[in-house]
Enzyme design. Structure first.
Site, PDB file in Angstrom:
ATOM      1  N   ASP A 178      40.778  37.718  30.828  1.00 20.33           N
ATOM      2  CA  ASP A 178      41.710  37.493  29.728  1.00 20.33           C
ATOM      3  C   ASP A 178      42.187  36.068  29.499  1.00 20.33           C
ATOM      4  O   ASP A 178      42.471  35.689  28.381  1.00 20.33           O
ATOM      5  CB  ASP A 178      42.971  38.346  29.965  1.00 20.33           C
ATOM      6  CG  ASP A 178      42.670  39.812  30.206  1.00 20.33           C
ATOM      7  OD1 ASP A 178      41.506  40.176  30.423  1.00 20.33           O
ATOM      8  OD2 ASP A 178      43.631  40.615  30.189  1.00 20.33           O
ATOM      9  N   GLU A 201      44.928  41.478  43.983  1.00 16.67           N
ATOM     10  CA  GLU A 201      44.242  41.475  42.682  1.00 16.67           C
ATOM     11  C   GLU A 201      43.237  40.315  42.617  1.00 16.67           C
ATOM     12  O   GLU A 201      42.137  40.457  42.108  1.00 16.67           O
ATOM     13  CB  GLU A 201      45.299  41.345  41.582  1.00 16.67           C
ATOM     14  CG  GLU A 201      44.767  41.528  40.172  1.00 16.67           C
ATOM     15  CD  GLU A 201      45.888  41.441  39.137  1.00 16.67           C
ATOM     16  OE1 GLU A 201      47.056  41.164  39.512  1.00 16.67           O
ATOM     17  OE2 GLU A 201      45.594  41.632  37.932  1.00 16.67           O
TER      18      GLU A 201
HETATM   19  C1  2M8 Z   1      44.242  42.483  33.303  1.00 14.55           C
HETATM   20  O1  2M8 Z   1      44.480  42.725  31.919  1.00 14.55           O
HETATM   21  C2  2M8 Z   1      45.626  43.427  31.413  1.00 14.55           C
HETATM   22  C3  2M8 Z   1      45.387  43.635  29.929  1.00 14.55           C
HETATM   23  O2  2M8 Z   1      44.270  44.460  29.758  1.00 14.55           O
HETATM   24  C4  2M8 Z   1      46.930  42.714  31.619  1.00 14.55           C
HETATM   25  O3  2M8 Z   1      46.947  41.564  32.075  1.00 14.55           O
HETATM   26  O4  2M8 Z   1      47.979  43.315  31.330  1.00 14.55           O
HETATM   27  C5  2M8 Z   1      42.805  41.922  33.406  1.00 14.55           C
HETATM   28  O5  2M8 Z   1      42.580  41.396  34.679  1.00 14.55           O
HETATM   29  C6  2M8 Z   1      41.777  43.001  33.068  1.00 14.55           C
HETATM   30  O6  2M8 Z   1      40.468  42.553  33.322  1.00 14.55           O
HETATM   31  C7  2M8 Z   1      42.041  44.277  33.865  1.00 14.55           C
HETATM   32  O7  2M8 Z   1      41.189  45.286  33.412  1.00 14.55           O
HETATM   33  C8  2M8 Z   1      43.498  44.737  33.767  1.00 14.55           C
HETATM   34  C9  2M8 Z   1      43.826  45.889  34.724  1.00 14.55           C
HETATM   35  O8  2M8 Z   1      43.414  45.582  36.039  1.00 14.55           O
HETATM   36  O9  2M8 Z   1      44.388  43.661  34.067  1.00 14.55           O
END
Ligand code: 2M8
Length: 446
Positions: free
Chosen positions: A179, A414
């Protein structure tokens, strides 16, 4: 997976203990039909997370892995898109922002029975389904029969509703899954940052992770603006491809799309169907990725900003992920290997663990901030898998060993500082647990 006592610990760590900790996290994060990425920061089912999670679950609970993938298919829209979040109705609307009341999926014709977001994520699901199919043994065929039409529809959606020319475009940085890559800085500058949005909306991520590790408010307000515009168009892909403020062709997304067609070919074969259409589609997309996104001078694949029709110069892990394509020309594989092991990523070198998400030599490299430098296990695993496809087995093994070492030293975080190995972002993170299990299980099975 049978975790035998005394399983050889090739990287010097106690694999049994690590695997048990990973299984514990996946059990804690299971909410009945799917696994949340994190109980605190991400309390719903996320699309590509579920695929990575299934690839780990497959080794110790293959039926649960099948449920993980099938439950996500239950969130598919009638146009074929698999949304990036399937919301759990038992979780409060404001536990995560943007939640169900923001996305308003129930307003859309052909919406699924549960609330979802409206954007997508990289199509890694067929890859996961092909792995689960193997893990299920005799029950595999029934699973394949159920999942195959959903995955075919997912790829038809990409082809029919998301392509600009031959390749698929993303309409929001969140659709890349990576992102906050510095690659998106330039295209995002065209998106006005409106901090007054925070009078209406409250970021929830900062309740669970330090601001220094998350996107800035300026960028977050752009994410909100882009999502609102797409929502208010009724998630109209023609509108967003013509007038969207962010339209980017990403090499990792497209390489995973091509790879998913190869996985669909495997699934089709298991059902006694002709895999020819999937193989042709994989070749078509691979050729377009090579012809349009390869940069000889940068030594890796680059994203393209559709608003300028220009390649974006940033070297990121997204440009290395196309290694997972078996059809790459040999000289490109050689160049990618050199870039991966050279100064920018230093993979396999003494002081670096895994594959940094961003160029270590770029002044914007940030070892702690989400997707702007740290090592993530999913992208490291994809690069390791790609190296194995091209018989670069020693470096592939080293990257898998790095994954084990990172978790052994810092826990199931993470993401990780690529140089010090310190853990960041949320704790008890599901895809870190699942891919650790995948690596341990594959290693212990020789
Ligand atoms: C992160 O993305 C979400 C939005 O989708 C967020 O930051 O709120 C990213 O690392 C994404 O790749 C991942 O799928 C998600 C959930 O782990 O978190």
């Amino acid at each position: 997976m049978v975790i035998a006592a005394g399983t050889p610990a090739t990287s010097g760590f106690d694999h049994d203990r690590l695997a048990r900790a990973a299984i514990r996290v996946l059990i804690q994060n299971w909410h009945g039909h799917a696994t949340v990425p994190s109980r605190s920061l991400y309390p719903h089912q996320w699309s590509w997370d579920s695929a990575f999670i299934a690839m780990g679950l497959e080794h110790f609970a293959p039926r649960r892995a099948a449920v993980e993938v099938l439950s996500l298919c239950g969130a598919q829209w009638s146009d074929g898109r698999i949304p990036h979040i399937a919301f759990n109705p038992a979780v409060a609307d404001d536990a995560y922002f943007p939640g169900p009341s923001f996305w308003q999926s129930a307003e859309i014709d052909g919406h699924p029975p549960i609330d979802t977001s409206g954007i997508i994520q990289p199509p890694v699901h067929a890859l996961a389904a092909a792995a689960v199919l193997q893990g299920l043994g005799q029950e595999g065929q029934a699973f394949a029969g159920r999942v195959y039409p959903h995955l075919v529809a997912q790829n038809s959606y990409l082809r029919q509703r998301r392509t600009v020319g031959e390749l698929a475009a993303v309409v929001h940085p969140w659709e890349t899954g990576l992102d906050n890559l510095p690659t998106w800085d330039a295209p995002l500058r065209a998106v006005p940052s409106d901090l007054s949005l925070f009078k209406i909306y409250r970021r929830r991520d900062l309740d669970h992770a330090p601001a220094t590790e998350r996107p800035t408010n300026e960028d977050y307000s752009r994410y909100i603006r882009l999502a609102l515009a797409y929502r208010d168009s009724g998630y109209d892909d023609d509108e967003v491809r013509q007038n969207g403020e962010f339209l980017v062709v990403d090499p990792a997304f497209n390489a995973l799309w091509a790879r998913s067609e190869l996985a669909l070919a495997e699934i089709a074969r298991s059902l006694g169907q002709d895999p020819g259409g999937h193989l042709a589609e994989a070749e078509r997309i691979t050729t377009a990725v090579v012809d349009q996104l390869w940069s000889e001078s940068r030594g890796l694949f680059l994203a393209r900003d559709e608003s300028t029709a220009r390649l974006l110069p940033e070297r990121t892990v997204a440009g290395l992920i196309p290694l997972i394509l078996p059809g790459l020309p040999a000289q490109i594989v050689t160049s990618l290997y050199e870039t991966l092991t050279g100064d920018c990523f230093q993979a396999g070198q003494e002081d670096v663990r895994g594959v940094p998400s961003f160029d270590l030599t770029d002044p914007r490299y940030d070892p702690h901030r989400y997707w702007r430098g740290p090592t993530w296990l999913n992208t490291t695993w994809l690069v390791a898998s790609g190296l194995a496809v091209h018989h670069k087995d020693a470096l592939a093994q080293r990257l898998r060993d790095d994954m084990v070492a990172l978790v052994a030293n810092a826990g199931l975080r993470e993401y990780f500082n690529s140089q010090t190995g310190s853990g960041h972002g949320t704790t008890n993170f599901s895809w870190s647990a699942a891919l650790l299990l995948q690596v341990i299980a594959s290693g212990s099975m020789g």
